[in-house]
Design a protein around this motif. Structure first.
Motif, PDB file in Angstrom:
ATOM      1  N   UNK A 169      37.176   5.197  66.963  1.00 26.88           N
ATOM      2  CA  UNK A 169      37.964   5.064  65.737  1.00 26.88           C
ATOM      3  C   UNK A 169      37.096   5.232  64.497  1.00 26.88           C
ATOM      4  N   UNK A 170      35.825   4.833  64.579  1.00 27.81           N
ATOM      5  CA  UNK A 170      34.953   4.894  63.417  1.00 27.81           C
ATOM      6  C   UNK A 170      34.510   6.289  63.048  1.00 27.81           C
ATOM      7  N   UNK A 171      34.732   7.272  63.912  1.00 29.31           N
ATOM      8  CA  UNK A 171      34.279   8.640  63.622  1.00 29.31           C
ATOM      9  C   UNK A 171      35.433   9.633  63.562  1.00 29.31           C
ATOM     10  N   UNK A 172      36.656   9.152  63.417  1.00 32.01           N
ATOM     11  CA  UNK A 172      37.813  10.044  63.361  1.00 32.01           C
ATOM     12  C   UNK A 172      38.683   9.672  62.165  1.00 32.01           C
ATOM     13  N   UNK A 173      39.551  10.607  61.823  1.00 40.86           N
ATOM     14  CA  UNK A 173      40.572  10.302  60.825  1.00 40.86           C
ATOM     15  C   UNK A 173      41.930  10.640  61.416  1.00 40.86           C
ATOM     16  N   UNK A 174      42.921   9.876  61.011  1.00 41.57           N
ATOM     17  CA  UNK A 174      44.245  10.034  61.607  1.00 41.57           C
ATOM     18  C   UNK A 174      45.298   9.680  60.572  1.00 41.57           C
ATOM     19  N   UNK A 175      46.494  10.165  60.825  1.00 38.82           N
ATOM     20  CA  UNK A 175      47.622   9.867  59.948  1.00 38.82           C
ATOM     21  C   UNK A 175      48.869   9.709  60.785  1.00 38.82           C
ATOM     22  N   UNK A 190      53.397   6.940  54.757  1.00 40.60           N
ATOM     23  CA  UNK A 190      52.493   7.784  55.535  1.00 40.60           C
ATOM     24  C   UNK A 190      51.106   7.171  55.479  1.00 40.60           C
ATOM     25  N   UNK A 191      50.655   6.636  56.637  1.00 44.46           N
ATOM     26  CA  UNK A 191      49.351   5.990  56.706  1.00 44.46           C
ATOM     27  C   UNK A 191      48.265   7.050  56.875  1.00 44.46           C
ATOM     28  N   UNK A 192      47.086   6.722  56.333  1.00 43.37           N
ATOM     29  CA  UNK A 192      45.919   7.577  56.532  1.00 43.37           C
ATOM     30  C   UNK A 192      44.712   6.681  56.798  1.00 43.37           C
ATOM     31  N   UNK A 193      44.063   6.938  57.950  1.00 39.20           N
ATOM     32  CA  UNK A 193      42.874   6.178  58.332  1.00 39.20           C
ATOM     33  C   UNK A 193      41.688   7.131  58.372  1.00 39.20           C
ATOM     34  N   UNK A 195      38.212   6.874  59.540  1.00 39.48           N
ATOM     35  CA  UNK A 195      37.233   6.048  60.246  1.00 39.48           C
ATOM     36  C   UNK A 195      37.458   4.592  59.923  1.00 39.48           C
ATOM     37  N   UNK A 196      36.370   3.928  59.552  1.00 35.49           N
ATOM     38  CA  UNK A 196      36.471   2.556  59.063  1.00 35.49           C
ATOM     39  C   UNK A 196      36.110   2.477  57.576  1.00 35.49           C
ATOM     40  N   UNK A 197      36.166   3.663  56.947  1.00 34.88           N
ATOM     41  CA  UNK A 197      35.855   3.712  55.522  1.00 34.88           C
ATOM     42  C   UNK A 197      37.030   3.243  54.696  1.00 34.88           C
ATOM     43  N   UNK A 198      38.232   3.702  55.072  1.00 34.84           N
ATOM     44  CA  UNK A 198      39.392   3.368  54.249  1.00 34.84           C
ATOM     45  C   UNK A 198      40.663   3.473  55.073  1.00 34.84           C
ATOM     46  N   UNK A 199      41.610   2.622  54.740  1.00 33.61           N
ATOM     47  CA  UNK A 199      42.963   2.689  55.292  1.00 33.61           C
ATOM     48  C   UNK A 199      43.918   2.629  54.107  1.00 33.61           C
ATOM     49  N   UNK A 200      44.639   3.724  53.902  1.00 32.97           N
ATOM     50  CA  UNK A 200      45.532   3.823  52.742  1.00 32.97           C
ATOM     51  C   UNK A 200      46.883   4.348  53.191  1.00 32.97           C
ATOM     52  N   UNK A 234      47.095  16.033  54.798  1.00 27.42           N
ATOM     53  CA  UNK A 234      47.315  17.414  55.286  1.00 27.42           C
ATOM     54  C   UNK A 234      46.143  17.865  56.161  1.00 27.42           C
ATOM     55  N   UNK A 235      44.902  17.452  55.815  1.00 28.26           N
ATOM     56  CA  UNK A 235      43.739  17.794  56.646  1.00 28.26           C
ATOM     57  C   UNK A 235      43.859  17.140  58.014  1.00 28.26           C
ATOM     58  N   UNK A 236      44.252  15.851  58.032  1.00 29.65           N
ATOM     59  CA  UNK A 236      44.400  15.146  59.302  1.00 29.65           C
ATOM     60  C   UNK A 236      45.496  15.755  60.153  1.00 29.65           C
ATOM     61  N   UNK A 237      46.527  16.285  59.522  1.00 29.55           N
ATOM     62  CA  UNK A 237      47.625  16.935  60.254  1.00 29.55           C
ATOM     63  C   UNK A 237      47.278  18.355  60.676  1.00 29.55           C
ATOM     64  N   UNK A 238      46.125  18.869  60.222  1.00 30.56           N
ATOM     65  CA  UNK A 238      45.730  20.229  60.552  1.00 30.56           C
ATOM     66  C   UNK A 238      46.410  21.276  59.689  1.00 30.56           C
ATOM     67  N   UNK A 239      46.963  20.861  58.586  1.00 30.12           N
ATOM     68  CA  UNK A 239      47.656  21.785  57.705  1.00 30.12           C
ATOM     69  C   UNK A 239      46.773  22.296  56.571  1.00 30.12           C
ATOM     70  N   UNK A 240      45.563  21.754  56.431  1.00 29.15           N
ATOM     71  CA  UNK A 240      44.651  22.174  55.367  1.00 29.15           C
ATOM     72  C   UNK A 240      43.227  22.047  55.875  1.00 29.15           C
TER      73      UNK A 240
END
Length: 255
Positions: A169-175, A190-193, A195-200, A234-240
């Motif tokens: 989890x600490x080396x990935x980003x997800x939405x 719409x959540x965006x994680x 790694x462990x840097x930020x959850x917004x 959009x980056x996490x979704x693979x759209x950008x």
């Protein structure tokens, strides 16, 4: 002067000769019969001798065969004695190892329980993303530790898998979309994680907020962060494509 036999004398002479010949013939016949019987008896005795010799030869071969079998049996018995002795030594060694395993298990279980407790503290202090999945994983570890059918090695494997999942989890980003209550109203955000840097998250009306580890609450973000967060989604979704993003961060520590 030659004497001539008269008819009477001839008869008497013939009678005398015949009287002498008859016993001789009988004696000869008896002698022949006795010789023939002796010959037959000798043949029978020879046959018995041959038969006894054959039996003796058979018994000799059988005796030799029995001796060979006895020698083979003794050799096999000695070999099996060595095998049995080796098995006894192996049994004693395994018994000692089992005793050592019991000692190791007695020392391992507290360590495994401590690892699970540390992981629970870490998860509870971490950003609250995918908490249902993570809490279920922790509950599964508790169940494995309480089960007599799960070996210590399997318990350790499950714990290490849980640690590996948390590290990933600490080396990935997800939405992902998630429903939460905002100002008393259920709202799908719409959540965006990262790694462990930020959850917004970003609301449908364009508001953004971040999770504050210190207060364990969601804090509203200035609108200036919204474009970057939407781009990150959009980056996490693979759209950008990945770009440089600006996001609020906090130092992470577990007490």
């Amino acid at each position: 002067m030659k004497k001539r036999l008269t008819p009477a004398r001839s008869v008497i002479a013939a009678a005398l000769i015949l009287g002498l010949a008859i016993p001789a013939q009988a004696q000869l016949r008896d002698a022949l019969n006795t010789g023939e019987q002796a010959t037959r008896r000798a043949a029978q005795i020879q046959q018995q001798i041959n038969q006894l010799d054959d039996e003796r030869s058979d018994m000799t071969r059988e005796y030799r065969t029995l001796l060979q079998r006895r020698d083979a049996a003794e050799l096999f018995a000695r070999q099996q004695a060595l095998v049995v002795a080796g098995q006894r030594e192996e049994i004693e060694s395994l018994a000692q190892q089992l005793g050592s395993i019991d000692d190791i298990t007695a020392q391992t279980v507290p360590m495994l329980l401590s690892m699970i407790e540390d992981l629970k503290l870490f998860v509870n202090a971490d950003l609250p993303f995918k908490m249902d999945l993570r809490q279920d994983r922790l509950a599964g570890l508790d169940g494995a530790m309480a089960s007599a059918n799960v070996s210590a090695a399997e318990q350790y494997r499950l714990i290490m898998e849980a640690y590996a999942a948390e590290m990933e989890y600490g080396s990935t980003m997800d939405t992902w979309p998630e429903e939460m209550e905002i100002n008393g109203a259920p709202t799908t955000v719409q959540m965006f994680q990262y790694g462990r840097v930020a959850l917004v998250y970003v609301t449908p009306n364009g508001r953004a907020a971040r999770f504050d580890r210190a207060t364990r609450e969601w804090v509203d973000l200035p609108n200036s962060y919204v474009p970057d967060i939407q781009q990150a989604i959009r980056v996490a979704e693979g759209k950008a494509q990945q770009v440089v993003l600006f996001a609020p961060v906090q130092k992470f520590s577990v007490q």
